[in-house]
Design a protein around this motif. Structure first.
Motif, mmCIF file in Angstrom:
data_model
loop_
_atom_site.group_PDB
_atom_site.id
_atom_site.type_symbol
_atom_site.label_atom_id
_atom_site.label_comp_id
_atom_site.label_asym_id
_atom_site.label_seq_id
_atom_site.Cartn_x
_atom_site.Cartn_y
_atom_site.Cartn_z
ATOM 1 N N GLY A 11 35.522 52.572 33.297
ATOM 2 C CA GLY A 11 34.543 53.328 34.061
ATOM 3 C C GLY A 11 34.621 53.091 35.562
ATOM 4 O O GLY A 11 34.175 53.918 36.344
ATOM 5 N N LYS A 12 35.185 51.972 35.958
ATOM 6 C CA LYS A 12 35.299 51.637 37.376
ATOM 7 C C LYS A 12 36.751 51.275 37.670
ATOM 8 O O LYS A 12 37.097 50.097 37.794
ATOM 9 C CB LYS A 12 34.376 50.476 37.728
ATOM 10 C CG LYS A 12 32.914 50.795 37.520
ATOM 11 C CD LYS A 12 32.048 49.602 37.845
ATOM 12 C CE LYS A 12 30.587 49.929 37.558
ATOM 13 N NZ LYS A 12 29.733 48.769 37.754
ATOM 14 N N GLY A 14 38.614 51.067 40.150
ATOM 15 C CA GLY A 14 38.914 50.217 41.297
ATOM 16 C C GLY A 14 38.633 48.744 41.048
ATOM 17 O O GLY A 14 39.007 47.885 41.853
ATOM 18 N N ARG A 15 37.986 48.441 39.955
ATOM 19 C CA ARG A 15 37.634 47.066 39.622
ATOM 20 C C ARG A 15 38.862 46.296 39.144
ATOM 21 O O ARG A 15 39.835 46.886 38.681
ATOM 22 C CB ARG A 15 36.582 47.080 38.509
ATOM 23 C CG ARG A 15 35.629 45.914 38.612
ATOM 24 C CD ARG A 15 34.559 45.991 37.557
ATOM 25 N NE ARG A 15 34.784 44.796 36.762
ATOM 26 C CZ ARG A 15 34.768 44.731 35.466
ATOM 27 N NH1 ARG A 15 34.507 45.759 34.749
ATOM 28 N NH2 ARG A 15 35.007 43.613 34.846
ATOM 29 N N TYR A 17 40.850 44.491 36.600
ATOM 30 C CA TYR A 17 40.946 44.357 35.143
ATOM 31 C C TYR A 17 42.112 43.454 34.742
ATOM 32 O O TYR A 17 42.600 43.533 33.626
ATOM 33 C CB TYR A 17 41.087 45.739 34.493
ATOM 34 C CG TYR A 17 39.804 46.538 34.543
ATOM 35 C CD1 TYR A 17 38.782 46.292 33.634
ATOM 36 C CD2 TYR A 17 39.606 47.508 35.497
ATOM 37 C CE1 TYR A 17 37.594 47.008 33.671
ATOM 38 C CE2 TYR A 17 38.418 48.243 35.551
ATOM 39 C CZ TYR A 17 37.424 47.983 34.636
ATOM 40 O OH TYR A 17 36.251 48.693 34.676
ATOM 41 N N ASP A 58 32.843 46.016 31.443
ATOM 42 C CA ASP A 58 31.421 46.133 31.752
ATOM 43 C C ASP A 58 30.824 47.317 31.003
ATOM 44 O O ASP A 58 31.519 47.985 30.225
ATOM 45 C CB ASP A 58 31.171 46.202 33.261
ATOM 46 C CG ASP A 58 31.766 47.428 33.924
ATOM 47 O OD1 ASP A 58 31.860 48.487 33.272
ATOM 48 O OD2 ASP A 58 32.126 47.342 35.104
ATOM 49 N N SER A 60 30.097 50.278 31.703
ATOM 50 C CA SER A 60 30.612 51.629 31.936
ATOM 51 C C SER A 60 31.971 51.865 31.282
ATOM 52 O O SER A 60 32.492 52.976 31.311
ATOM 53 C CB SER A 60 30.715 51.900 33.440
ATOM 54 O OG SER A 60 31.708 51.076 34.028
ATOM 55 N N ASP A 61 32.552 50.839 30.683
ATOM 56 C CA ASP A 61 33.866 50.944 30.046
ATOM 57 C C ASP A 61 33.717 51.293 28.564
ATOM 58 O O ASP A 61 32.710 50.968 27.938
ATOM 59 C CB ASP A 61 34.629 49.616 30.172
ATOM 60 C CG ASP A 61 34.866 49.215 31.612
ATOM 61 O OD1 ASP A 61 35.089 50.106 32.451
ATOM 62 O OD2 ASP A 61 34.825 48.009 31.898
#
Length: 89
Positions: A11-12, A14-15, A17, A58, A60-61
């Motif tokens: 979901g993010k 840019g994070r 991982y 998180d 959102s994933d």
């Protein structure tokens, strides 16, 4: 030993991982020739793999862990990836 497909949508994007990738590469036999899809061979259950991978995600994933087996069919996979699939499905 069981072969599982691990698929995810992050979901993010840019994070960081890196932890998830390191976790998936920690399995003795793994395959990764598609962007968000891995195959792993393990003695763990699907729930154990889900929980292990989930530690790096998180809310959102999205994550799917599912058992896979032969027969299988694929296209456009390099020879090394195709060989792995023949041996582990």
């Amino acid at each position: 030993m069981t072969t599982f497909m691990v698929g995810y949508d992050l979901g993010k994007p840019g994070r960081d991982y890196d932890g998830l990738i390191k976790y998936l590469k920690s399995f003795s036999w793994w395959w990764h020739h598609l962007d968000s899809t891995w195959l792993i061979v393990t003695d763990q259950t699907a729930a154990q793999v889900r929980d292990g991978a989930g530690a790096f995600l998180d809310s959102s994933d999205r994550l799917l862990v599912a058992k896979v087996s032969s027969p299988g069919a694929w296209r456009g996979i390099p020879e090394s990836g195709s060989d792995w699939l023949h041996k582990n499905l």
